[in-house]
Design an enzyme around this catalytic site. Structure first.
Site, PDB file in Angstrom:
ATOM      1  N   LYS A 191     -29.094  30.076  26.052  1.00 53.18           N
ATOM      2  CA  LYS A 191     -29.605  29.057  26.950  1.00 53.18           C
ATOM      3  C   LYS A 191     -29.245  27.974  27.876  1.00 53.18           C
ATOM      4  O   LYS A 191     -29.610  27.613  28.380  1.00 53.18           O
ATOM      5  CB  LYS A 191     -30.412  28.519  25.781  1.00 53.18           C
ATOM      6  CG  LYS A 191     -31.384  27.388  25.527  1.00 53.18           C
ATOM      7  CD  LYS A 191     -31.396  26.664  24.522  1.00 53.18           C
ATOM      8  CE  LYS A 191     -30.541  26.093  23.518  1.00 53.18           C
ATOM      9  NZ  LYS A 191     -30.573  25.376  22.259  1.00 53.18           N
TER      10      LYS A 191
ATOM     11  N   ASP B  92     -35.547  26.620  24.145  1.00 50.05           N
ATOM     12  CA  ASP B  92     -35.358  26.131  23.018  1.00 50.05           C
ATOM     13  C   ASP B  92     -36.305  26.967  22.225  1.00 50.05           C
ATOM     14  O   ASP B  92     -37.376  27.499  22.140  1.00 50.05           O
ATOM     15  CB  ASP B  92     -34.705  24.727  23.149  1.00 50.05           C
ATOM     16  CG  ASP B  92     -36.064  23.615  23.299  1.00 50.05           C
ATOM     17  OD1 ASP B  92     -37.013  24.017  24.009  1.00 50.05           O
ATOM     18  OD2 ASP B  92     -35.296  22.861  23.895  1.00 50.05           O
TER      19      ASP B  92
END
Length: 228
Positions: free
Chosen positions: A120, A138
């Protein structure tokens, strides 16, 4: 998934915010990298308060190493997991100096090899700092992708791969920010503000809230919080 449906969804989100940006404060790829590492399990506002003083004295890998792990810790102690994060920021700064000439690498594999950097974080840096059409999933994007039916998946990586398949190239550069801001301010976890949602009629979520159920002051679909 119909292409016209996806196009319309992103067209509406883009109308609300044509040039979306990260809400983390940064001045260069290095400070962006540090800010994203610090943002794990923390709010962007909380990170910005801490990095305001940190980046004033250390906005390069060399300056961060000179500050030292203890010095970093003192600046970020208001952030959750600050001890581990201080160690990661110090070590990744050392690695950038030792291995990358003090520059943030542009290859995913090299980014993910840095302490505290996962998929991420790498996606955010590649997208924001280097303009790569990556999508960092997320909790907000995971929720929006599943609720709307845009890219259902049981894991963040499954959702990421689903989004990369369905999001047209013309929308992909900003898709990450449109979805995260929509999830942060409209499609919220506990009580989504469906009456103000610009894609309400496109969304597959069966438990939409009503205007009567929404109490208190409201914000626009992609409005930022009022300044502190």
């Amino acid at each position: 998934m119909k292409k016209a449906w996806v196009e319309e969804l992103f067209r509406r989100l883009s109308e609300r915010d044509p040039e979306p940006r990260t809400e983390l404060d940064y001045t260069n790829p290095f400070t962006l990298l540090v800010a994203v590492v610090l943002s794990a399990q923390a709010t962007d506002a909380g990170v910005n308060r801490a990095t305001r003083t940190l980046f004033a004295v250390a906005d390069t890998p060399a300056a961060m190493v000179a500050l030292g792990e203890d010095g970093i810790r003192e600046h970020i102690r208001t952030i959750g997991l600050y001890r581990t994060k201080a160690a990661n920021v110090f070590r990744l700064s050392q690695i950038l100096l030792e291995t990358h000439g003090g520059e943030v690498p542009r290859r995913r594999e090299e980014l993910e090899a840095l302490p505290g950097v996962g998929r991420k974080t790498a996606n955010v840096v590649l997208n924001v700092a280097f303009g790569e059409p990556t999508i960092a999933v997320d909790t907000h994007i995971f929720r929006v992708a599943n609720r709307t039916g845009l890219a259902p998946g049981k894991t963040p990586e499954a959702v990421e791969q689903g989004l990369l398949k369905v999001v047209p190239g013309a929308w992909r550069l900003h898709a990450h920010h449109w979805l995260i801001l929509h999830g942060r301010y409209v499609c919220k976890a506990r009580r989504p503000d469906c009456p103000l949602c610009p894609v309400r009629d496109l969304c597959a979520f069966p438990d939409k809230t009503t205007a009567e159920a929404m109490a208190g002051p409201r914000r626009g679909p992609l409005a930022r919080p009022d300044p502190a």
